[in-house]
Design an enzyme around this catalytic site. Structure first.
Site, PDB file in Angstrom:
ATOM      1  N   SER A  65      11.177   8.466  -4.559  1.00  0.00           N
ATOM      2  CA  SER A  65      11.003   7.029  -4.769  1.00  0.00           C
ATOM      3  C   SER A  65      12.327   6.372  -5.092  1.00  0.00           C
ATOM      4  CB  SER A  65      10.013   6.777  -5.914  1.00  0.00           C
ATOM      5  OG  SER A  65       9.972   5.397  -6.228  1.00  0.00           O
ATOM      6  N   HIS A 112      10.078   6.594  -0.316  1.00  0.00           N
ATOM      7  CA  HIS A 112       9.067   5.671  -0.835  1.00  0.00           C
ATOM      8  C   HIS A 112       9.779   4.475  -1.454  1.00  0.00           C
ATOM      9  CE1 HIS A 112       5.005   4.710  -2.272  1.00  0.00           C
ATOM     10  NE2 HIS A 112       5.587   4.292  -3.388  1.00  0.00           N
ATOM     11  N   ASP A 138       9.095   1.019  -3.546  1.00  0.00           N
ATOM     12  CA  ASP A 138       8.173   0.217  -4.353  1.00  0.00           C
ATOM     13  C   ASP A 138       8.643  -1.225  -4.379  1.00  0.00           C
ATOM     14  OD1 ASP A 138       6.204   2.107  -5.348  1.00  0.00           O
ATOM     15  OD2 ASP A 138       7.868   3.030  -6.424  1.00  0.00           O
ATOM     16  N   MET A 166       7.958  -4.883  -5.798  1.00  0.00           N
ATOM     17  CA  MET A 166       7.239  -5.543  -6.895  1.00  0.00           C
ATOM     18  C   MET A 166       7.701  -6.991  -7.017  1.00  0.00           C
ATOM     19  SD  MET A 166       7.239  -2.394  -9.635  1.00  0.00           S
ATOM     20  CE  MET A 166       8.984  -2.016  -9.522  1.00  0.00           C
ATOM     21  N   HIS A 220       5.507   0.338  -0.299  1.00  0.00           N
ATOM     22  CA  HIS A 220       4.350   0.077  -1.156  1.00  0.00           C
ATOM     23  C   HIS A 220       4.469  -1.328  -1.732  1.00  0.00           C
ATOM     24  CE1 HIS A 220       2.132   1.270  -5.143  1.00  0.00           C
ATOM     25  NE2 HIS A 220       1.454   0.396  -4.423  1.00  0.00           N
ATOM     26  N   MET A 230       3.413  -3.989  -4.076  1.00  0.00           N
ATOM     27  CA  MET A 230       2.704  -4.364  -5.299  1.00  0.00           C
ATOM     28  C   MET A 230       2.956  -5.846  -5.507  1.00  0.00           C
ATOM     29  SD  MET A 230       3.545  -1.037  -7.655  1.00  0.00           S
ATOM     30  CE  MET A 230       5.068  -0.612  -6.796  1.00  0.00           C
ATOM     31  N   MET A 238      -2.757   5.906  -7.391  1.00  0.00           N
ATOM     32  CA  MET A 238      -1.753   5.726  -8.434  1.00  0.00           C
ATOM     33  C   MET A 238      -2.149   6.552  -9.657  1.00  0.00           C
ATOM     34  SD  MET A 238       0.627   3.802  -7.241  1.00  0.00           S
ATOM     35  CE  MET A 238       1.513   3.577  -8.798  1.00  0.00           C
ATOM     36  N   ASP A 275       1.266   8.988  -6.727  1.00  0.00           N
ATOM     37  CA  ASP A 275       2.516   8.383  -7.198  1.00  0.00           C
ATOM     38  C   ASP A 275       2.370   8.063  -8.678  1.00  0.00           C
ATOM     39  OD1 ASP A 275       4.853   7.022  -7.621  1.00  0.00           O
ATOM     40  OD2 ASP A 275       4.356   5.310  -6.353  1.00  0.00           O
TER      41      ASP A 275
END
Length: 228
Positions: free
Chosen positions: A6, A31, A33, A35, A65, A67, A136, A174
């Protein structure tokens, strides 16, 4: 077994070289993330950063991903930035179906994520439409959190549904993934493992990835009958 470092745990002053390090170390995926400070209480990076990192890790599958509270405005920018898969959250409720079809229409693989406090039943209507289910195992928003063991039952249920319905989605985990929890998740049926600090904070990331992959493989229940 897929090992996906990640980027959230990387050195933010050198993201390009950190992505290249993950590729050299033998990672399968990277990966990312994303946000927005609304869906989760943190902000990470946007499509321009992903586009800047992409040339440094051309061989890696980019697992993005989202979010975010309004992922619909981000789908095309992240596809253009180099995403191979885009994951959205089941907690978006009525938005989920149109998001899935939009991601597919952009030629991208689609994943669905579920938070620790959400019932696993919420993902059932979408299982035949997705390429990956992300369970998650921490509350999303920050790296370095402790693994929530109560999430193992969700992984087991998602794996049972996959086998019963003869579906082929990957089962990703994750949050708090390390050499101990990767074994627990693999035994529960997970096959794709996102790890941040357990990999990026190691001086020899290659050795860390190889060890994590071996532990996952050794605990794969589908291989149990082949083991002596």
């Amino acid at each position: 077994m897929i090992i996906a470092p990640s980027l959230l745990a990387a050195d933010f002053t050198r993201l390009g070289s950190e992505a290249a390090r993950a590729q050299r170390a033998g990672a399968d995926w990277l990966h990312l993330d994303i946000m927005d400070g609304q869906f989760v209480p943190n902000i990470s990076f946007g499509p321009d950063v992903v586009a800047a990192v992409r040339p440094h890790a051309k061989k890696l599958f980019f697992d993005v991903h989202l979010m975010c509270g309004k992922p619909e405005i981000l789908l095309e920018p992240f596809v253009h930035a180099g995403a191979d898969e885009i994951i959205v959250h089941v907690e978006l409720h009525q938005q989920v179906t149109p998001l899935i079809w939009k991601i597919k229409s952009l030629g991208c693989k689609v994943g669905l994520a579920i938070n620790p406090l959400t019932s696993i039943a919420e993902v059932q209507p979408f299982l035949d439409k997705i390429d990956l289910l992300l369970v998650m195992t921490v509350n999303p928003g920050f790296g370095g959190q402790s693994f929530i063991h109560e999430c193992l039952s969700k992984i087991q249920q998602a794996d049972a549904w996959r086998r019963e319905r003869k579906l082929h989605y990957r089962l990703e985990v994750d949050g708090g993934i390390n050499n101990q929890t990767v074994a627990e998740c693999a035994r529960a049926g997970a096959d794709t493992f996102v790890a941040g600090t357990a990999l990026f904070h190691k001086r020899n990331m290659g050795a860390a990835i190889r060890k994590m992959r071996k532990i996952a493989h050794d605990n794969d229940p589908t291989l149990a009958d082949l083991k002596v």
